[in-house]
Design a protein around this motif. Structure first.
Motif, PDB file in Angstrom:
ATOM      1  N   LEU A  30       0.744  -1.292   0.171  1.00 36.38           N
ATOM      2  CA  LEU A  30      -0.044  -0.156   0.134  1.00 36.38           C
ATOM      3  C   LEU A  30       0.749   1.236  -0.053  1.00 36.38           C
ATOM      4  O   LEU A  30       0.594   2.105  -0.652  1.00 36.38           O
ATOM      5  CB  LEU A  30      -0.951   0.135   1.435  1.00 36.38           C
ATOM      6  CG  LEU A  30      -1.999  -1.149   1.246  1.00 36.38           C
ATOM      7  CD1 LEU A  30      -2.728  -1.194   2.465  1.00 36.38           C
ATOM      8  CD2 LEU A  30      -2.866  -1.151   0.190  1.00 36.38           C
ATOM      9  N   VAL A  31       1.916   1.519   0.951  1.00 37.21           N
ATOM     10  CA  VAL A  31       2.528   2.758   1.006  1.00 37.21           C
ATOM     11  C   VAL A  31       3.586   2.846  -0.025  1.00 37.21           C
ATOM     12  O   VAL A  31       3.513   4.135  -0.555  1.00 37.21           O
ATOM     13  CB  VAL A  31       3.277   2.580   2.361  1.00 37.21           C
ATOM     14  CG1 VAL A  31       4.086   3.867   2.641  1.00 37.21           C
ATOM     15  CG2 VAL A  31       2.311   2.411   3.492  1.00 37.21           C
ATOM     16  N   TYR A  32       4.410   1.830  -0.577  1.00 38.55           N
ATOM     17  CA  TYR A  32       5.092   2.269  -1.814  1.00 38.55           C
ATOM     18  C   TYR A  32       4.568   2.468  -2.996  1.00 38.55           C
ATOM     19  O   TYR A  32       4.869   3.437  -3.874  1.00 38.55           O
ATOM     20  CB  TYR A  32       6.296   1.071  -1.842  1.00 38.55           C
ATOM     21  CG  TYR A  32       7.177   0.854  -0.690  1.00 38.55           C
ATOM     22  CD1 TYR A  32       7.449   2.028   0.073  1.00 38.55           C
ATOM     23  CD2 TYR A  32       7.809  -0.189  -0.516  1.00 38.55           C
ATOM     24  CE1 TYR A  32       8.289   1.817   1.178  1.00 38.55           C
ATOM     25  CE2 TYR A  32       8.829  -0.425   0.362  1.00 38.55           C
ATOM     26  CZ  TYR A  32       9.081   0.717   1.293  1.00 38.55           C
ATOM     27  OH  TYR A  32      10.062   0.665   2.225  1.00 38.55           O
ATOM     28  N   LEU A  37       3.240   6.068  -2.673  1.00 31.95           N
ATOM     29  CA  LEU A  37       4.195   6.867  -2.649  1.00 31.95           C
ATOM     30  C   LEU A  37       4.789   7.312  -4.101  1.00 31.95           C
ATOM     31  O   LEU A  37       5.069   8.393  -4.401  1.00 31.95           O
ATOM     32  CB  LEU A  37       5.272   6.619  -1.869  1.00 31.95           C
ATOM     33  CG  LEU A  37       6.769   7.384  -1.750  1.00 31.95           C
ATOM     34  CD1 LEU A  37       6.444   8.622  -0.828  1.00 31.95           C
ATOM     35  CD2 LEU A  37       7.740   6.241  -1.317  1.00 31.95           C
ATOM     36  N   ASN A  38       4.967   5.883  -4.757  1.00 27.15           N
ATOM     37  CA  ASN A  38       5.391   6.188  -6.133  1.00 27.15           C
ATOM     38  C   ASN A  38       4.567   7.021  -6.879  1.00 27.15           C
ATOM     39  O   ASN A  38       4.912   7.589  -7.847  1.00 27.15           O
ATOM     40  CB  ASN A  38       5.811   4.686  -6.751  1.00 27.15           C
ATOM     41  CG  ASN A  38       6.986   3.909  -6.203  1.00 27.15           C
ATOM     42  OD1 ASN A  38       7.871   4.747  -5.778  1.00 27.15           O
ATOM     43  ND2 ASN A  38       6.949   2.879  -6.076  1.00 27.15           N
ATOM     44  N   PHE A  39       3.469   6.757  -6.815  1.00 24.15           N
ATOM     45  CA  PHE A  39       2.428   7.482  -7.579  1.00 24.15           C
ATOM     46  C   PHE A  39       2.217   9.003  -7.510  1.00 24.15           C
ATOM     47  O   PHE A  39       2.368   9.537  -8.281  1.00 24.15           O
ATOM     48  CB  PHE A  39       0.974   6.814  -7.396  1.00 24.15           C
ATOM     49  CG  PHE A  39      -0.048   7.346  -8.188  1.00 24.15           C
ATOM     50  CD1 PHE A  39      -0.096   6.775  -9.720  1.00 24.15           C
ATOM     51  CD2 PHE A  39      -0.876   8.493  -7.856  1.00 24.15           C
ATOM     52  CE1 PHE A  39      -1.209   7.540 -10.585  1.00 24.15           C
ATOM     53  CE2 PHE A  39      -1.861   8.984  -8.803  1.00 24.15           C
ATOM     54  CZ  PHE A  39      -1.827   8.570 -10.086  1.00 24.15           C
ATOM     55  N   VAL A  40       2.306   9.386  -6.205  1.00 23.33           N
ATOM     56  CA  VAL A  40       2.066  10.772  -5.840  1.00 23.33           C
ATOM     57  C   VAL A  40       3.506  11.596  -6.365  1.00 23.33           C
ATOM     58  O   VAL A  40       3.505  12.636  -6.765  1.00 23.33           O
ATOM     59  CB  VAL A  40       2.027  10.949  -4.317  1.00 23.33           C
ATOM     60  CG1 VAL A  40       2.230  12.379  -3.983  1.00 23.33           C
ATOM     61  CG2 VAL A  40       0.544  10.448  -4.063  1.00 23.33           C
ATOM     62  N   LEU A  41       4.799  10.926  -5.902  1.00 18.29           N
ATOM     63  CA  LEU A  41       5.921  11.410  -6.188  1.00 18.29           C
ATOM     64  C   LEU A  41       5.987  11.537  -7.766  1.00 18.29           C
ATOM     65  O   LEU A  41       6.693  12.807  -8.166  1.00 18.29           O
ATOM     66  CB  LEU A  41       7.093  10.944  -5.552  1.00 18.29           C
ATOM     67  CG  LEU A  41       7.170  10.914  -4.089  1.00 18.29           C
ATOM     68  CD1 LEU A  41       8.516  10.186  -3.466  1.00 18.29           C
ATOM     69  CD2 LEU A  41       7.328  12.365  -3.725  1.00 18.29           C
ATOM     70  N   THR A  42       5.877  10.550  -8.552  1.00 23.75           N
ATOM     71  CA  THR A  42       5.898  10.462  -9.927  1.00 23.75           C
ATOM     72  C   THR A  42       5.088  11.416 -10.678  1.00 23.75           C
ATOM     73  O   THR A  42       5.262  12.274 -11.467  1.00 23.75           O
ATOM     74  CB  THR A  42       5.857   9.160 -10.305  1.00 23.75           C
ATOM     75  OG1 THR A  42       6.888   8.192  -9.710  1.00 23.75           O
ATOM     76  CG2 THR A  42       6.168   9.125 -12.090  1.00 23.75           C
TER      77      THR A  42
END
Length: 140
Positions: free
Chosen positions: A71-73, A76-81
């Motif tokens: 869930l977290v990774y 995180l990947n989606f939001v930062l990218t």
């Protein structure tokens, strides 16, 4: 036959004025590009490093670490990218950064199959970067 030169008492002080007004050193275009890319992704590198390497050390149980993977990774990947795509557009080199930071962490902190999550993260990264780049293109 012999050439005579006029030597001053202190030969190294003779050209001080010429040395002070020297040309600035030129930087190769590749070095300038590398610094430009590094300045763009500096914050992302810190965030990814914190999440991939520090969070698994803090979380002790295997269940909490599996929540990180599932869930977290991805979030995180989606939001930062997505934020990177909004700001700079579709730059394909960015996709390698989270993957290269995640793969060693997957072998260090998670079970043997966790490197397979990198494939799903790759898909998430491509989708988020495309959405961010399209949004940037239509807004500007």
């Amino acid at each position: 036959m012999y050439h005579t030169r006029n030597f001053t008492a202190v030969p190294h002080t003779e050209n001080i004025r010429n040395r002070a007004v020297s040309k600035p050193k030129t930087v190769s275009p590749y070095t300038a590009l590398a610094f430009k890319i590094f300045n763009r992704v500096k914050l992302h590198l810190v965030l990814y490093t914190f999440c991939f390497y520090v969070l698994p050390l803090i979380l002790s149980s295997a269940g909490q670490r599996s929540v990180l993977l599932a869930l977290v990774y991805p979030a995180l990947n989606f939001v930062l990218t997505l934020s990177y795509g909004f700001r700079y557009g579709f730059i394909k080199h960015y996709i390698a950064i989270p993957l290269l930071l995640f793969l060693p962490a997957s072998f260090l902190f998670f079970k043997a199959y966790s490197y397979l999550f990198a494939l799903s993260y790759l898909l998430i990264l491509c989708i988020a970067l495309t959405i961010g780049a399209l949004y940037r293109q239509f807004v500007k």
